[in-house]
Design a protein around this motif. Sequence first.
Motif, PDB file in Angstrom:
ATOM      1  N   ASN A 207      45.199  50.837  -9.254  1.00 20.41           N
ATOM      2  CA  ASN A 207      46.077  51.964  -8.934  1.00 20.41           C
ATOM      3  C   ASN A 207      47.320  51.997  -9.827  1.00 20.41           C
ATOM      4  O   ASN A 207      48.262  52.733  -9.544  1.00 20.41           O
TER       5      ASN A 207
ATOM      6  N   ASP B  69      53.054  49.271  -6.311  1.00 15.15           N
ATOM      7  CA  ASP B  69      53.235  50.064  -5.097  1.00 15.15           C
ATOM      8  C   ASP B  69      54.064  49.319  -4.062  1.00 15.15           C
ATOM      9  O   ASP B  69      54.928  49.913  -3.394  1.00 15.15           O
TER      10      ASP B  69
ATOM     11  N   ALA C  86      48.613  55.487 -11.345  1.00 14.53           N
ATOM     12  CA  ALA C  86      49.168  56.350 -10.305  1.00 14.53           C
ATOM     13  C   ALA C  86      50.503  55.809  -9.806  1.00 14.53           C
ATOM     14  O   ALA C  86      51.436  56.585  -9.514  1.00 14.53           O
TER      15      ALA C  86
END
Length: 272
Positions: A184, A156, A187
Amino acid sequence: MSVERLSINQITVKNWSFEETVKGLAAHGIGWIGAWLGPVAEYGVERAAKLLREHDVRVSSVCRAGFFTGANPDGGGLDRAANERAVDVTAALGSDVLYLVCGGVNGDLGLPASREAVAEGIAELAPYAAAAGVRLAVEPLHPMMCADRSVVVTLDQALDIAGRFDPAHVGVAIDTFNVWWDPNLMAAIERAGERVIGYQVCDWLVPQPHPLFGRGLPGEGAIDLPAITRAVDAAGFTGPIEIEIFNEAVWAADPDDVLGAIVGGFARSVLG
Protein backbone atom coordinates in the motif's frame (compact mmCIF):
# COMPACT_ATOMS: atom_id res chain seq x y z
CA MET A 1 22.40 20.47 -11.12
CA SER A 2 21.40 16.87 -10.45
CA VAL A 3 22.82 16.78 -6.91
CA GLU A 4 21.25 19.97 -5.59
CA ARG A 5 18.82 17.90 -3.48
CA LEU A 6 21.42 15.35 -2.41
CA SER A 7 22.06 15.00 1.32
CA ILE A 8 24.40 12.53 2.99
CA ASN A 9 23.35 11.13 6.32
CA GLN A 10 26.39 11.16 8.56
CA ILE A 11 26.12 7.44 9.30
CA THR A 12 26.95 6.75 5.64
CA VAL A 13 30.51 7.94 6.24
CA LYS A 14 30.61 6.71 9.81
CA ASN A 15 34.39 6.67 10.11
CA TRP A 16 34.64 10.39 9.48
CA SER A 17 34.29 12.81 12.37
CA PHE A 18 31.66 15.53 12.14
CA GLU A 19 34.27 18.01 10.96
CA GLU A 20 35.65 15.62 8.36
CA THR A 21 32.15 14.90 7.12
CA VAL A 22 31.19 18.54 6.66
CA LYS A 23 34.46 19.35 4.88
CA GLY A 24 34.21 16.19 2.79
CA LEU A 25 30.67 16.96 1.66
CA ALA A 26 31.65 20.49 0.73
CA ALA A 27 34.60 19.17 -1.30
CA HIS A 28 32.23 16.94 -3.28
CA GLY A 29 29.76 19.76 -3.91
CA ILE A 30 27.14 18.30 -1.56
CA GLY A 31 25.21 20.98 0.30
CA TRP A 32 23.22 18.92 2.81
CA ILE A 33 23.98 16.66 5.76
CA GLY A 34 21.77 14.45 7.91
CA ALA A 35 23.27 14.99 11.37
CA TRP A 36 23.43 12.65 14.37
CA LEU A 37 23.24 13.95 17.92
CA GLY A 38 26.25 12.01 19.21
CA PRO A 39 28.90 13.32 16.80
CA VAL A 40 27.46 16.83 17.02
CA ALA A 41 27.61 16.79 20.82
CA GLU A 42 31.17 15.45 20.71
CA TYR A 43 32.24 18.25 18.39
CA GLY A 44 30.21 20.89 20.23
CA VAL A 45 26.88 22.28 19.05
CA GLU A 46 28.00 25.89 18.63
CA ARG A 47 31.20 24.83 16.86
CA ALA A 48 29.17 22.54 14.62
CA ALA A 49 26.78 25.32 13.63
CA LYS A 50 29.72 27.61 12.84
CA LEU A 51 31.44 24.91 10.77
CA LEU A 52 28.27 24.30 8.76
CA ARG A 53 27.94 28.00 7.99
CA GLU A 54 31.59 28.29 6.98
CA HIS A 55 31.24 25.46 4.45
CA ASP A 56 27.72 26.33 3.26
CA VAL A 57 26.35 22.93 4.30
CA ARG A 58 22.80 22.79 5.63
CA VAL A 59 21.24 20.17 7.90
CA SER A 60 18.43 18.23 6.24
CA SER A 61 17.47 16.43 9.46
CA VAL A 62 18.71 15.41 12.87
CA CYS A 63 18.64 11.86 14.22
CA ARG A 64 17.04 11.22 16.69
CA ALA A 65 14.48 11.55 19.48
CA GLY A 66 11.72 9.20 20.56
CA PHE A 67 11.66 5.74 22.20
CA PHE A 68 8.39 6.74 23.78
CA THR A 69 7.48 3.18 24.74
CA GLY A 70 10.47 2.80 27.02
CA ALA A 71 11.82 -0.04 24.85
CA ASN A 72 15.22 0.79 23.43
CA PRO A 73 17.89 -1.78 22.51
CA ASP A 74 20.54 0.80 23.36
CA GLY A 75 19.33 0.94 26.95
CA GLY A 76 15.98 2.26 28.16
CA GLY A 77 13.72 4.94 26.78
CA LEU A 78 14.74 8.51 26.16
CA ASP A 79 13.36 10.73 28.89
CA ARG A 80 11.60 13.99 28.25
CA ALA A 81 14.71 16.04 28.95
CA ALA A 82 16.76 14.07 26.41
CA ASN A 83 14.10 14.54 23.74
CA GLU A 84 13.90 18.25 24.47
CA ARG A 85 17.69 18.50 24.17
CA ALA A 86 17.39 16.86 20.75
CA VAL A 87 14.94 19.58 19.77
CA ASP A 88 17.33 22.26 21.02
CA VAL A 89 20.23 20.83 19.00
CA THR A 90 18.11 20.59 15.87
CA ALA A 91 17.15 24.25 16.14
CA ALA A 92 20.73 25.31 16.93
CA LEU A 93 21.97 23.61 13.76
CA GLY A 94 19.43 25.51 11.67
CA SER A 95 17.33 22.46 10.85
CA ASP A 96 13.61 22.08 11.34
CA VAL A 97 13.28 18.28 11.03
CA LEU A 98 13.90 15.92 13.94
CA TYR A 99 13.46 12.21 13.26
CA LEU A 100 11.58 10.07 15.76
CA VAL A 101 12.45 6.42 16.35
CA CYS A 102 9.28 5.56 18.18
CA GLY A 103 10.35 2.65 20.38
CA GLY A 104 9.74 -1.09 20.39
CA VAL A 105 7.12 -3.18 22.13
CA ASN A 106 6.87 -2.59 25.85
CA GLY A 107 6.21 -6.05 27.27
CA ASP A 108 4.07 -4.63 30.07
CA LEU A 109 1.83 -2.81 27.59
CA GLY A 110 1.59 -5.07 24.57
CA LEU A 111 1.60 -3.93 20.96
CA PRO A 112 -1.59 -1.81 20.66
CA ALA A 113 -0.91 0.04 23.91
CA SER A 114 2.73 0.54 22.92
CA ARG A 115 1.56 2.28 19.75
CA GLU A 116 -0.73 4.47 21.83
CA ALA A 117 2.22 5.33 24.06
CA VAL A 118 4.00 6.66 20.98
CA ALA A 119 1.15 9.06 20.27
CA GLU A 120 1.12 10.15 23.90
CA GLY A 121 4.86 10.79 23.84
CA ILE A 122 4.60 12.89 20.72
CA ALA A 123 1.76 14.86 22.28
CA GLU A 124 4.05 15.67 25.19
CA LEU A 125 7.02 16.68 23.00
CA ALA A 126 5.23 18.47 20.15
CA PRO A 127 4.50 21.80 21.91
CA TYR A 128 8.14 22.15 22.93
CA ALA A 129 9.30 21.37 19.39
CA ALA A 130 6.77 23.72 17.83
CA ALA A 131 7.96 26.57 20.05
CA ALA A 132 11.49 25.94 18.76
CA GLY A 133 10.39 25.83 15.12
CA VAL A 134 11.20 22.13 14.84
CA ARG A 135 8.94 19.60 13.12
CA LEU A 136 8.79 16.03 14.40
CA ALA A 137 9.09 13.32 11.75
CA VAL A 138 7.45 10.00 12.61
CA GLU A 139 9.56 7.39 10.85
CA PRO A 140 8.13 3.90 10.29
CA LEU A 141 10.79 1.21 10.52
CA HIS A 142 10.85 -2.22 8.89
CA PRO A 143 8.63 -4.81 10.66
CA MET A 144 11.71 -6.80 11.71
CA MET A 145 12.45 -3.90 14.09
CA CYS A 146 8.99 -3.84 15.68
CA ALA A 147 9.99 -5.63 18.86
CA ASP A 148 12.98 -3.51 19.81
CA ARG A 149 13.04 -0.25 17.84
CA SER A 150 9.67 0.85 16.50
CA VAL A 151 6.11 -0.35 16.82
CA VAL A 152 5.33 1.94 13.88
CA VAL A 153 6.15 -0.17 10.84
CA THR A 154 4.08 1.17 7.94
CA LEU A 155 3.63 4.61 6.49
CA ASP A 156 -0.12 4.34 7.12
CA GLN A 157 0.52 3.72 10.82
CA ALA A 158 2.82 6.73 10.93
CA LEU A 159 0.16 8.85 9.25
CA ASP A 160 -2.50 7.66 11.68
CA ILE A 161 -0.35 8.98 14.52
CA ALA A 162 0.84 12.15 12.80
CA GLY A 163 -2.74 12.93 11.77
CA ARG A 164 -3.59 13.68 15.39
CA PHE A 165 -1.40 16.76 15.25
CA ASP A 166 -1.04 19.97 13.28
CA PRO A 167 0.83 19.18 10.02
CA ALA A 168 2.94 22.27 10.63
CA HIS A 169 4.45 20.51 13.65
CA VAL A 170 4.30 16.73 13.10
CA GLY A 171 4.88 14.91 9.83
CA VAL A 172 6.31 11.65 8.55
CA ALA A 173 9.65 10.49 7.21
CA ILE A 174 9.94 7.95 4.42
CA ASP A 175 12.97 5.65 4.38
CA THR A 176 13.02 3.32 1.38
CA PHE A 177 14.73 0.49 3.27
CA ASN A 178 11.89 0.41 5.78
CA VAL A 179 8.80 0.79 3.60
CA TRP A 180 9.56 -0.38 0.04
CA TRP A 181 7.96 -3.79 0.63
CA ASP A 182 4.54 -2.37 1.61
CA PRO A 183 1.88 -3.14 -1.06
CA ASN A 184 0.00 0.00 0.00
CA LEU A 185 3.05 2.27 -0.13
CA MET A 186 2.14 4.35 -3.17
CA ALA A 187 -1.37 5.02 -1.89
CA ALA A 188 0.06 5.90 1.52
CA ILE A 189 2.51 8.38 -0.01
CA GLU A 190 -0.33 10.02 -1.90
CA ARG A 191 -2.34 10.15 1.32
CA ALA A 192 0.60 11.70 3.16
CA GLY A 193 0.84 14.80 0.99
CA GLU A 194 2.19 17.70 3.02
CA ARG A 195 2.94 15.39 5.93
CA VAL A 196 6.10 14.16 4.17
CA ILE A 197 8.92 16.16 5.74
CA GLY A 198 11.82 13.74 5.34
CA TYR A 199 12.97 11.30 2.66
CA GLN A 200 15.85 8.85 3.08
CA VAL A 201 17.14 6.50 0.41
CA CYS A 202 19.19 3.34 0.24
CA ASP A 203 18.80 -0.02 -1.49
CA TRP A 204 17.82 -3.51 -0.33
CA LEU A 205 20.64 -5.93 -1.02
CA VAL A 206 19.99 -9.51 -2.11
CA PRO A 207 20.88 -11.51 -0.14
CA GLN A 208 20.62 -9.33 2.96
CA PRO A 209 24.01 -9.44 4.71
CA HIS A 210 22.69 -8.17 8.06
CA PRO A 211 19.27 -7.15 9.45
CA LEU A 212 20.51 -3.70 10.47
CA PHE A 213 23.75 -3.18 8.58
CA GLY A 214 22.66 -4.51 5.20
CA ARG A 215 21.79 -1.35 3.31
CA GLY A 216 23.19 -0.87 -0.17
CA LEU A 217 24.08 2.18 -2.21
CA PRO A 218 21.28 3.28 -4.54
CA GLY A 219 21.21 1.08 -7.62
CA GLU A 220 22.81 -1.94 -5.94
CA GLY A 221 19.65 -3.73 -4.86
CA ALA A 222 16.01 -4.59 -5.42
CA ILE A 223 14.16 -1.32 -4.73
CA ASP A 224 12.67 0.74 -7.56
CA LEU A 225 13.98 3.96 -6.06
CA PRO A 226 13.02 6.30 -8.92
CA ALA A 227 9.39 5.16 -8.66
CA ILE A 228 9.29 5.97 -4.94
CA THR A 229 11.02 9.30 -5.54
CA ARG A 230 8.45 10.21 -8.19
CA ALA A 231 5.65 9.40 -5.76
CA VAL A 232 7.27 11.43 -2.97
CA ASP A 233 7.74 14.37 -5.34
CA ALA A 234 4.14 14.09 -6.52
CA ALA A 235 3.01 14.27 -2.89
CA GLY A 236 4.62 17.70 -2.76
CA PHE A 237 7.96 17.02 -1.09
CA THR A 238 10.70 19.12 -2.69
CA GLY A 239 13.29 18.93 0.07
CA PRO A 240 16.67 17.22 0.32
CA ILE A 241 17.00 13.50 -0.31
CA GLU A 242 19.23 11.82 2.27
CA ILE A 243 21.36 8.81 1.44
CA GLU A 244 21.53 6.78 4.66
CA ILE A 245 23.66 3.63 4.60
CA PHE A 246 24.25 1.20 7.45
CA ASN A 247 26.76 -1.27 6.02
CA GLU A 248 30.08 -2.50 7.37
CA ALA A 249 31.59 -2.82 3.88
CA VAL A 250 30.64 0.76 3.02
CA TRP A 251 32.04 1.99 6.33
CA ALA A 252 35.32 0.18 5.64
CA ALA A 253 35.71 1.86 2.25
CA ASP A 254 37.35 5.23 1.63
CA PRO A 255 34.61 7.81 2.37
CA ASP A 256 35.71 9.89 -0.62
CA ASP A 257 35.13 6.88 -2.88
CA VAL A 258 31.72 6.30 -1.31
CA LEU A 259 30.70 9.92 -1.87
CA GLY A 260 32.01 9.80 -5.42
CA ALA A 261 29.91 6.72 -6.16
CA ILE A 262 26.79 8.29 -4.65
CA VAL A 263 27.21 11.56 -6.55
CA GLY A 264 27.90 9.69 -9.79
CA GLY A 265 24.81 7.51 -9.53
CA PHE A 266 22.34 9.87 -7.86
CA ALA A 267 20.57 11.15 -10.95
CA ARG A 268 20.14 7.70 -12.50
CA SER A 269 19.53 5.55 -9.42
CA VAL A 270 17.46 7.89 -7.26
CA LEU A 271 15.92 10.53 -9.50
CA GLY A 272 15.55 8.30 -12.54
